[in-house]
Design a protein around this motif. Structure first.
Motif, PDB file in Angstrom:
ATOM      1  N   ASP A 163      -3.776  -1.822   7.896  1.00 12.14           N
ATOM      2  CA  ASP A 163      -3.521  -3.186   7.421  1.00 12.14           C
ATOM      3  C   ASP A 163      -3.048  -3.185   5.974  1.00 12.14           C
ATOM      4  O   ASP A 163      -2.129  -3.934   5.608  1.00 12.14           O
ATOM      5  N   GLU A 164      -3.669  -2.342   5.156  1.00 14.62           N
ATOM      6  CA  GLU A 164      -3.255  -2.256   3.749  1.00 14.62           C
ATOM      7  C   GLU A 164      -1.824  -1.754   3.628  1.00 14.62           C
ATOM      8  O   GLU A 164      -1.036  -2.261   2.820  1.00 14.62           O
ATOM      9  N   ARG A 213       4.106  -2.706  15.646  1.00 14.41           N
ATOM     10  CA  ARG A 213       2.788  -2.067  15.678  1.00 14.41           C
ATOM     11  C   ARG A 213       2.393  -1.676  17.102  1.00 14.41           C
ATOM     12  O   ARG A 213       2.470  -2.476  18.037  1.00 14.41           O
ATOM     13  N   ILE A 222       5.366  -6.941  13.430  1.00  9.47           N
ATOM     14  CA  ILE A 222       4.607  -7.357  12.252  1.00  9.47           C
ATOM     15  C   ILE A 222       5.516  -7.940  11.192  1.00  9.47           C
ATOM     16  O   ILE A 222       5.142  -8.839  10.444  1.00  9.47           O
ATOM     17  N   ALA A 256       0.666  -4.509   4.698  1.00 10.72           N
ATOM     18  CA  ALA A 256       0.736  -5.576   3.694  1.00 10.72           C
ATOM     19  C   ALA A 256       1.543  -5.117   2.485  1.00 10.72           C
ATOM     20  O   ALA A 256       2.376  -5.873   1.954  1.00 10.72           O
ATOM     21  N   THR A 274      -1.456   3.478  15.170  1.00 15.10           N
ATOM     22  CA  THR A 274      -2.725   3.647  14.460  1.00 15.10           C
ATOM     23  C   THR A 274      -3.633   4.589  15.247  1.00 15.10           C
ATOM     24  O   THR A 274      -3.741   4.495  16.471  1.00 15.10           O
TER      25      THR A 274
END
Length: 521
Positions: free
Chosen positions: A276-277, A356, A336, A280, A378
């Motif tokens: 997520d980091e 994603r 995303i 972003a 991921t």
């Protein structure tokens, strides 16, 4: 040269080459090579100097052609031409060393008076078939190696970058020896005709499917072939990284040449703790550069590059739409960032798009993307990341990239995956080091080049051993009677091959003595 500006970048009907012309080029170049003129170091250095001069004097024409074909900005064009000039200068100064013999060890049983070496010899007459994404660099780099090696070459540039092909033809015809180098123009049918002729060397850069056809054609004549192909290059990111630096380098990789790069990042395998980091930070950085709507005309004009033509634009657009319109929603992954909304066929613009966790049966995971789309996978650990890369349907990529502050983790990713090249904590830039070989493995290609390795690619290193005509203590008088005396022959074979005792690490004294004997001999 005539400058074309066509949206689809196809050659005009007059820009083709007949089989009769190809046969003449083939015969002329064979005659030149057989004359022996290309073996001279003086001739080779003259041609390298001429190549440097042509690139220097025609650089503005080259920049203009690259801009028309691919929308490349001036700095990118300069890097293409400048890289060739630098590599050519290195080759000019290093050529005497490259052309010299390489001495190797000779076993003691052949002494006294024996020596061995590798004798470099040019392979002969070859053909170089190039791509459209870096249409100048990826023709000139192998050509430079062929010149240094003393080969004669027919060059076939891509029909999808016609302006650059015209300028390349001008540089070769006006600056190089036309008895040794020719440029032929045309579409894929010309490449097919070239494959019907018998060459001493074939050098192909392009897609895997066409590469297979080239390999089949080369096999018919047992021709030495180098294939520089592509693949799905993974970026494996550990949770212990410098986030901003990693994001900047990956974003640059997707923007450079609009992602139309065989070494580009095709998908990322991220540790789930930082996914997520990362996403972003990626979104934030991209918007800082290009704003909320990168598809607007004033922004597109500043872009590093555009998609080469409508066919490739449609292929990338269809990849995005497959995900957006999947039933049920999300079954092909989740977009995303980016998407089809700002894509523009008229300007050949495809936005940077992050997808994603797409499944392996989606197009973005089953094909080489060759564009500004990036799949994000991921995983819970580095073990899982390595396993994912090794179990991809498209194995053996051209590059694997590993990001981690932990050197052991970064190196483990490189060591436990198979690829043609690799980089730690960066992407793509290993290709700019001409002291490293560049090439693929398996589906991403065979053979390598750049710098000295380009010379080696167009060279046969002949194995040579020289012996004295004097005293021969080991083999003695090898007449027919020796073969009748089986006991004597058995003793000789036992002494040569079965002596030496058990296998063990030699002592320092033994190493020193062997080196002394080798130098003395």
């Amino acid at each position: 040269p005539t400058i074309l500006h066509t949206r689809n970048h196809f050659f005009a009907s007059t820009m083709t080459t007949s089989m009769a012309e190809l046969r003449k080029h083939h015969a002329d170049l064979n005659a030149t090579f057989n004359s022996g003129k290309t073996k001279s170091i003086t001739w080779r250095k003259q041609q390298i100097k001429a190549l440097i001069l042509g690139c220097t004097e025609q650089q503005e024409e080259i920049y203009k052609a690259l801009s028309l074909d691919l929308g490349k900005p001036r700095p990118s064009c300069m890097s293409e031409v400048g890289g060739i000039i630098k590599e050519a200068k290195d080759a000019y100064y290093d050529l005497p060393k490259w052309m010299d013999i390489t001495k190797v060890k000779t076993p003691l049983m052949f002494q006294p008076g024996a020596s061995s070496w590798l004798q470099p010899q040019p392979l002969g007459v070859g053909v170089i078939i190039g791509p459209w994404n870096f249409p100048f660099t990826l023709m000139m780099q192998p050509l430079l190696g062929a010149i240094a090696a003393g080969c004669c070459i027919v060059l076939k540039p891509s029909e999808f970058s016609p302006n650059t092909s015209n300028v390349l033809k001008k540089v070769v015809e006006e600056y190089l020896d036309n008895e040794a180098f020719r440029v032929v123009l045309g579409d894929a049918s010309v490449s097919e005709l070239l494959m019907e002729l018998k060459w001493d060397k074939i050098f192909f850069t392009g897609g895997t499917e066409v590469g297979r056809k080239v390999a089949v054609a080369a096999a018919k004549n047992l021709t030495d072939v180098t294939l520089e192909l592509g693949g799905k290059n993974p970026v494996v990111v550990d949770k212990d990284i410098g986030m901003k630096t990693c994001v900047k380098r990956v974003l640059w990789a997707k923007m450079e040449n609009a992602g139309q790069f065989c070494l580009g990042a095709d998908y990322m395998v991220l540790h789930q703790d930082i996914a997520d980091e990362f996403l972003a930070e990626f979104t934030k950085l991209h918007q800082e550069f290009w704003g909320d709507n990168p598809g607007k005309p004033e922004t597109i004009d500043k872009m590093p590059c555009r998609i080469v033509n409508e066919r490739h634009w449609q292929r990338l657009y269809d990849m995005i739409v497959e995900i957006e319109e999947a039933e049920p929603a999300g079954s092909k992954g989740e977009i995303i960032y980016g998407g089809s909304a700002t894509a523009n066929k008229a300007t050949l613009f495809i936005p940077v798009t992050l997808i994603r966790d797409p499944p392996l049966n989606s197009r973005v995971m089953g094909e080489e993307i060759f564009g500004p789309l990036l799949a994000i996978i991921t995983v819970p650990s580095i073990d899982a990341a390595i396993s994912f890369v090794n179990n991809m349907p498209l194995k053996h990529p051209l590059a694997v990239y590993s990001f981690s502050n932990n050197t052991k983790v970064a190196r483990r990713v490189i060591e436990d995956t198979m690829s043609g090249t690799a980089a730690i904590n960066d992407v793509i830039l290993q290709v700019a080091n001409n002291f490293l070989p560049f090439g693929g493995v398996g589906a991403s290609g065979m053979g390598f080049y750049h710098g000295k390795y380009s010379f080696d690619t167009f060279t046969h290193h002949k194995a040579v051993m020289k012996r004295s005509l004097g005293w021969d203590p080991v083999f003695g008088d090898r007449n027919y009677s020796l073969h009748l005396d089986t006991q004597a022959l058995e003793k000789l074979v036992r002494m040569i091959f079965f002596s030496g005792g058990e296998v063990r690490d030699p002592s320092l004294f033994e190493v020193a003595m062997k080196r002394t004997i080798f130098v003395a001999c």
